[in-house]
Scaffold this active site. Sequence first.
Site, PDB file in Angstrom:
ATOM      1  CG  ASP A  38      42.138  38.432  41.491  1.00  0.00           C
ATOM      2  OD1 ASP A  38      41.997  37.292  41.965  1.00  0.00           O
ATOM      3  OD2 ASP A  38      43.053  38.743  40.723  1.00  0.00           O
ATOM      4  CB  SER A  83      46.584  31.426  48.586  1.00  0.00           C
ATOM      5  OG  SER A  83      45.804  31.647  49.744  1.00  0.00           O
ATOM      6  CG  LEU A  84      51.256  35.121  48.109  1.00  0.00           C
ATOM      7  CD1 LEU A  84      52.169  35.814  47.110  1.00  0.00           C
ATOM      8  CD2 LEU A  84      51.906  35.078  49.484  1.00  0.00           C
ATOM      9  CD  GLU A 114      59.699  36.624  44.419  1.00  0.00           C
ATOM     10  OE1 GLU A 114      59.827  35.643  43.662  1.00  0.00           O
ATOM     11  OE2 GLU A 114      59.972  36.611  45.651  1.00  0.00           O
ATOM     12  CE  LYS A 116      49.990  36.600  42.538  1.00  0.00           C
ATOM     13  NZ  LYS A 116      49.379  35.914  41.385  1.00  0.00           N
ATOM     14  CG  ASP A 118      48.483  34.950  35.203  1.00  0.00           C
ATOM     15  OD1 ASP A 118      48.148  34.231  36.164  1.00  0.00           O
ATOM     16  OD2 ASP A 118      47.668  35.383  34.376  1.00  0.00           O
ATOM     17  NE  ARG A 137      48.385  27.401  44.715  1.00  0.00           N
ATOM     18  CZ  ARG A 137      49.204  28.288  45.263  1.00  0.00           C
ATOM     19  NH1 ARG A 137      49.374  28.319  46.573  1.00  0.00           N
ATOM     20  NH2 ARG A 137      49.855  29.145  44.509  1.00  0.00           N
ATOM     21  CD  GLU A 202      53.256  30.497  39.837  1.00  0.00           C
ATOM     22  OE1 GLU A 202      52.433  30.156  38.967  1.00  0.00           O
ATOM     23  OE2 GLU A 202      52.944  30.703  41.024  1.00  0.00           O
ATOM     24  CE1 TYR A 254      56.684  30.271  45.172  1.00  0.00           C
ATOM     25  CE2 TYR A 254      56.106  30.392  42.855  1.00  0.00           C
ATOM     26  CZ  TYR A 254      55.824  29.961  44.141  1.00  0.00           C
ATOM     27  OH  TYR A 254      54.689  29.223  44.391  1.00  0.00           O
ATOM     28  CE  LYS A 339      46.747  39.697  41.211  1.00  0.00           C
ATOM     29  NZ  LYS A 339      45.611  38.946  41.724  1.00  0.00           N
ATOM     30  CB  CYS A 433      14.582  66.749  29.522  1.00  0.00           C
ATOM     31  SG  CYS A 433      16.244  67.413  29.825  1.00  0.00           S
ATOM     32  CB  CYS A 436      14.971  71.729  29.903  1.00  0.00           C
ATOM     33  SG  CYS A 436      14.567  70.517  28.616  1.00  0.00           S
ATOM     34  CB  CYS A 451      16.261  66.568  25.781  1.00  0.00           C
ATOM     35  SG  CYS A 451      15.614  68.212  26.149  1.00  0.00           S
ATOM     36  CB  CYS A 456      17.901  71.247  26.922  1.00  0.00           C
ATOM     37  SG  CYS A 456      18.415  70.142  28.269  1.00  0.00           S
TER      38      CYS A 456
END
Length: 535
Positions: A38, A83-84, A114, A116, A118, A137, A202, A254, A339, A433, A436, A451, A456
């Site tokens: 995504d 698709s959204l 509403e 979503k 999955d 789809r 869905e 939906y 999302k 380092c 130091c 180190c 330090c």
Amino acid sequence: MNKQQAQERIKKLKKVINYHRYLYHVLEHQEISEGALDSLKHELYQLEQQFPELITPDSPTQRVGGEPLEGFEKVKRKSPMLSLEDVFGQKELEDWQNYLERLIPNQKFDYFAEMKIDGFAISLIYKNGVFWQGSTRGDGITGEDVTQNLKTIESIPLKLEIHGKLLSKDYDPPSASSHSSLRSEWAPIERNLKREIEIRGEVYMEKKDFEKFNQERKKRGEPAYANPRNLAAGSIRQLDPKLAASRPLKFLAYNIITDLGQTLHSQEHQVLPQMGFKTDPGKVCKDLDEIVDFWKDIIKKRERLPFQIDGIVINVDDNSLFQKLGKVGKSPRGARAFKFSPAQATTVVEDIKIQIGRTGAATPVAHLKPVEVGGVTITRATLHNEDEIKRLGVKIGDTVIIDRAGDVIPEVVKVMKDLRTGQEKEFKMPKACPVCGSQLIKAAKEAIWRCPSSECQAKQKRYFYHFISKGAFDIKGVGPRIIDQLIEENLVTDPADLFELKEGDLIPLERFAEKSAQNLVQALSKSKKIILARF
């Protein structure tokens, strides 16, 4: 980023996204998380919005799903399944509303929000009130005929009937002042059910059923499914209806595609249960604040829900306005998927720098292009050690996947090597380092460089940060900024010095006044006694 750079980035993004979409939608296999995918698609969309002349018909943003599988009859639908486009925060939500207001000036928009779910998107066709055909789809226009598999799902009615009283006589629809009464629009509902009607929704599996199903597979020595959506999709996209019937699949509607007189999308969610379909009641939202409140409320309930969701869907509630707004590519302008922030996302490593810890451990840290992961903006991610950098093969300039599951420290988990341009730079572990200048050392059989200097300042600060932290002395009101200030003013060189501080030592310091100095001294005094485990 100039146009030429954007063009190269878009080209690489397309190739990588198409590869992973094919794995996920056609082969039902995935190499990276949905959140990471995504994130790549979102970056592509944003670049195409910035350079619209670079949008091409073959872009992943311009199509839906994968190609239909062989073995099923093909179904060509009258109205495409779109698709959204995703939004990931309130700013992008505001940008979307501003976009709508530019398209239709001086128009007040009401929205319907509403959950979503999955799941696996399908279309149902009813003729003369009887379930006639169900399809996937597919590519949006052409799907697969999976009617026999869908008939095995109890929550899909085989015949449309009016269940109970459709509408109460005193029903007052949303925005009644600007729309005709739902009651009068739906008066001939029984006659309408005899028409050809298309319902969309869905197919999904509840979490408890999914866990039980996977446990049974493990007992038989079979591999477990990655998530409920994959299992639902795999159950529908196979040729044996008996297999689908053996799995506890459910359906959530939906959308009513057919014009039966409805003027608002919210009305469809009231009518669907009367027609025999399970649906999310959702909520009519008058403005963006109400949408965000609904989104936050769903986040709180998310873990308690019986099914998995990955956000909310927001539609312009007025169907005539929704149609007037039209679509761009394969996405409707009048709807967005808001999302939840994923546990993984992609971003670019802008630099790699060494951080010295309280024990002297020299840890390489990736400095990132800011990205939201798990609900927070991330700009740093640990690379652990030199060996881990070599294992990942990460370079400065690479596109990487960042993981932040739960509240753990963000880390780089994968390098997207296919997105390299050739301008990336190798990282070399420094010998000294960076704070130091002492030579770093690495003990035999250890992966960590350290180190060794007791002087330090980086080690000293990190040790102080640990000392005051919740897991140790838990000193209220003292944070890294105050510790840095005290060290720089030479007021403390050892944590024990904190308990010797007086109000007069603190008042001269910047941002300190008599009251704040008094509060700090009191907080230090209260923290002198701790349990042995903390000590």
